[in-house]
Design a protein around this motif. Sequence first.
Motif, mmCIF file in Angstrom:
data_model
loop_
_atom_site.group_PDB
_atom_site.id
_atom_site.type_symbol
_atom_site.label_atom_id
_atom_site.label_comp_id
_atom_site.label_asym_id
_atom_site.label_seq_id
_atom_site.Cartn_x
_atom_site.Cartn_y
_atom_site.Cartn_z
ATOM 1 N N SER A 1 1.523 -3.573 9.924
ATOM 2 C CA SER A 1 0.726 -2.377 9.650
ATOM 3 C C SER A 1 1.444 -1.175 10.256
ATOM 4 O O SER A 1 1.595 -1.090 11.475
ATOM 5 C CB SER A 1 -0.673 -2.519 10.255
ATOM 6 O OG SER A 1 -1.434 -1.349 10.031
ATOM 7 N N PHE A 2 1.904 -0.264 9.402
ATOM 8 C CA PHE A 2 2.664 0.886 9.869
ATOM 9 C C PHE A 2 1.736 1.956 10.416
ATOM 10 O O PHE A 2 0.764 2.348 9.764
ATOM 11 C CB PHE A 2 3.514 1.465 8.733
ATOM 12 C CG PHE A 2 4.678 0.594 8.358
ATOM 13 C CD1 PHE A 2 5.916 0.783 8.931
ATOM 14 C CD2 PHE A 2 4.523 -0.423 7.426
ATOM 15 C CE1 PHE A 2 6.986 -0.021 8.595
ATOM 16 C CE2 PHE A 2 5.592 -1.241 7.077
ATOM 17 C CZ PHE A 2 6.826 -1.035 7.664
ATOM 18 N N ARG A 3 2.041 2.425 11.616
ATOM 19 C CA ARG A 3 1.263 3.490 12.251
ATOM 20 C C ARG A 3 1.898 4.861 12.013
ATOM 21 O O ARG A 3 1.201 5.835 11.800
ATOM 22 C CB ARG A 3 1.144 3.225 13.760
ATOM 23 C CG ARG A 3 0.417 1.924 14.091
ATOM 24 C CD ARG A 3 -1.028 2.009 13.633
ATOM 25 N NE ARG A 3 -1.811 0.882 14.127
ATOM 26 C CZ ARG A 3 -2.201 -0.131 13.403
ATOM 27 N NH1 ARG A 3 -1.871 -0.165 12.119
ATOM 28 N NH2 ARG A 3 -2.914 -1.108 13.909
ATOM 29 N N VAL A 4 3.223 4.935 12.118
ATOM 30 C CA VAL A 4 3.970 6.178 11.881
ATOM 31 C C VAL A 4 5.186 5.828 11.047
ATOM 32 O O VAL A 4 5.813 4.776 11.245
ATOM 33 C CB VAL A 4 4.416 6.835 13.209
ATOM 34 C CG1 VAL A 4 5.229 8.103 12.950
ATOM 35 C CG2 VAL A 4 3.217 7.153 14.083
ATOM 36 N N PHE A 5 5.526 6.686 10.085
ATOM 37 C CA PHE A 5 6.717 6.453 9.266
ATOM 38 C C PHE A 5 7.319 7.800 8.901
ATOM 39 O O PHE A 5 6.665 8.634 8.272
ATOM 40 C CB PHE A 5 6.381 5.665 8.001
ATOM 41 C CG PHE A 5 7.587 5.043 7.356
ATOM 42 C CD1 PHE A 5 8.080 3.833 7.798
ATOM 43 C CD2 PHE A 5 8.250 5.691 6.327
ATOM 44 C CE1 PHE A 5 9.215 3.271 7.228
ATOM 45 C CE2 PHE A 5 9.380 5.145 5.746
ATOM 46 C CZ PHE A 5 9.855 3.918 6.202
ATOM 47 N N ASP A 6 8.571 8.035 9.298
ATOM 48 C CA ASP A 6 9.210 9.335 9.088
ATOM 49 C C ASP A 6 10.726 9.148 9.026
ATOM 50 O O ASP A 6 11.426 9.285 10.019
ATOM 51 C CB ASP A 6 8.833 10.282 10.226
ATOM 52 C CG ASP A 6 9.419 11.668 10.053
ATOM 53 O OD1 ASP A 6 9.799 12.027 8.919
ATOM 54 O OD2 ASP A 6 9.511 12.404 11.055
ATOM 55 N N LEU A 7 11.228 8.817 7.827
ATOM 56 C CA LEU A 7 12.660 8.657 7.586
ATOM 57 C C LEU A 7 13.113 9.671 6.541
ATOM 58 O O LEU A 7 12.300 10.144 5.739
ATOM 59 C CB LEU A 7 12.994 7.244 7.079
ATOM 60 C CG LEU A 7 13.244 6.145 8.127
ATOM 61 C CD1 LEU A 7 11.973 5.848 8.914
ATOM 62 C CD2 LEU A 7 13.760 4.876 7.451
ATOM 63 N N GLU A 8 14.406 9.974 6.557
ATOM 64 C CA GLU A 8 14.946 10.924 5.586
ATOM 65 C C GLU A 8 14.614 10.467 4.167
ATOM 66 O O GLU A 8 14.750 9.290 3.821
ATOM 67 C CB GLU A 8 16.464 11.041 5.751
ATOM 68 C CG GLU A 8 17.099 12.077 4.834
ATOM 69 C CD GLU A 8 18.603 12.194 5.041
ATOM 70 O OE1 GLU A 8 19.213 13.074 4.407
ATOM 71 O OE2 GLU A 8 19.170 11.399 5.821
ATOM 72 N N LEU A 9 14.176 11.418 3.344
ATOM 73 C CA LEU A 9 13.708 11.084 2.003
ATOM 74 C C LEU A 9 14.826 11.163 0.977
ATOM 75 O O LEU A 9 15.635 12.090 0.979
ATOM 76 C CB LEU A 9 12.581 12.049 1.594
ATOM 77 C CG LEU A 9 12.024 11.881 0.175
ATOM 78 C CD1 LEU A 9 11.374 10.514 0.012
ATOM 79 C CD2 LEU A 9 11.030 12.995 -0.125
ATOM 80 N N HIS A 10 14.881 10.167 0.087
ATOM 81 C CA HIS A 10 15.739 10.162 -1.092
ATOM 82 C C HIS A 10 15.026 9.297 -2.132
ATOM 83 O O HIS A 10 14.437 8.266 -1.782
ATOM 84 C CB HIS A 10 17.122 9.586 -0.772
ATOM 85 C CG HIS A 10 18.042 9.581 -1.962
ATOM 86 N ND1 HIS A 10 18.090 8.528 -2.856
ATOM 87 C CD2 HIS A 10 18.945 10.500 -2.407
ATOM 88 C CE1 HIS A 10 18.982 8.804 -3.801
ATOM 89 N NE2 HIS A 10 19.510 9.976 -3.542
ATOM 90 N N PRO A 11 15.044 9.684 -3.409
ATOM 91 C CA PRO A 11 14.316 8.912 -4.427
ATOM 92 C C PRO A 11 14.663 7.431 -4.438
ATOM 93 O O PRO A 11 13.798 6.586 -4.743
ATOM 94 C CB PRO A 11 14.715 9.591 -5.738
ATOM 95 C CG PRO A 11 15.040 10.993 -5.342
ATOM 96 C CD PRO A 11 15.651 10.905 -3.980
ATOM 97 N N ALA A 12 15.904 7.097 -4.139
ATOM 98 C CA ALA A 12 16.316 5.694 -4.121
ATOM 99 C C ALA A 12 16.570 5.189 -2.702
ATOM 100 O O ALA A 12 17.127 4.109 -2.518
ATOM 101 C CB ALA A 12 17.581 5.502 -4.965
ATOM 102 N N CYS A 13 16.185 5.968 -1.698
ATOM 103 C CA CYS A 13 16.377 5.613 -0.282
ATOM 104 C C CYS A 13 17.837 5.284 0.022
ATOM 105 O O CYS A 13 18.148 4.285 0.679
ATOM 106 C CB CYS A 13 15.470 4.444 0.113
ATOM 107 S SG CYS A 13 13.711 4.794 -0.016
ATOM 108 N N ARG A 14 18.758 6.129 -0.461
ATOM 109 C CA ARG A 14 20.185 5.850 -0.290
ATOM 110 C C ARG A 14 20.735 6.291 1.059
ATOM 111 O O ARG A 14 21.808 5.863 1.463
ATOM 112 C CB ARG A 14 20.977 6.537 -1.401
ATOM 113 C CG ARG A 14 20.753 5.944 -2.781
ATOM 114 C CD ARG A 14 21.555 6.675 -3.838
ATOM 115 N NE ARG A 14 21.340 6.109 -5.170
ATOM 116 C CZ ARG A 14 21.825 6.642 -6.287
ATOM 117 N NH1 ARG A 14 22.541 7.760 -6.228
ATOM 118 N NH2 ARG A 14 21.581 6.071 -7.458
#
Length: 246
Positions: A36-49
Amino acid sequence: GESGYVASEGFPNLYPPNKECIWTITVPEGQTVSLSFRVFDLELHPACRYDALEVFAGSGTSGKRLGRFCGTFRPAPLVAPGNQVTLKMTADEGTGGRGFLLWYSGRATLGNDAPTVTCPKQYRRTGTLQSNFCASDLVVTATVKSMVRGPGEGLTVTVSLIGVYKNGRLDLPSPPTGTSLKFYVPCRQYPPMKKGINYLIMGQMDEKRGPILPPESFVVVYRPNQDQVLTNLSNRKCLSQPVRAW
């Protein structure tokens, strides 16, 4: 372990660039791993490249991939098919975000599909009101009306709403005063609650059970002077928006 938190390197600050990190989570035999994810904040890219978190069934990255995630939308809760799951986070040379914080626990599915979690020996409320506000899907003030055993080993807690500060995408009236809402509490004793008491409740939305209060949920006795603080928090943008992408 039976349950606990996993966080990316450097959390809650920015994670470092040019990194590859791998975690393997193992819960007791006969259980499945629930994430269960509480926080999620990674650089965004449509294909997660660029930056991404991948989740694999089993020990290592050769098992079935259960998901690949990036951006600021929290992934929906995941349940692995066995008692092991592997996380792989990669970051490129660019600037990223705060990373992730997740709660894992062992889960067995009963005949009525009520999840069984490994309950802690005592209740430990961690973090601040602000950090828990941002990490929660549903934030309400309410009076506990009833507490009934089941389904499974947990409780169904019915509350009468006083105020709503995050609605978890539920269709709640405005003002919500007197509206009934039911929470599933997997651990009967945690978080501790009593019938007839007013509480500030910060919970999660489960894709199967709806509103749910895991044992580590932030639940405190409600006092009217908390209203202004909660209103201010509801008008402030969290660094990682706590919205699930179902």
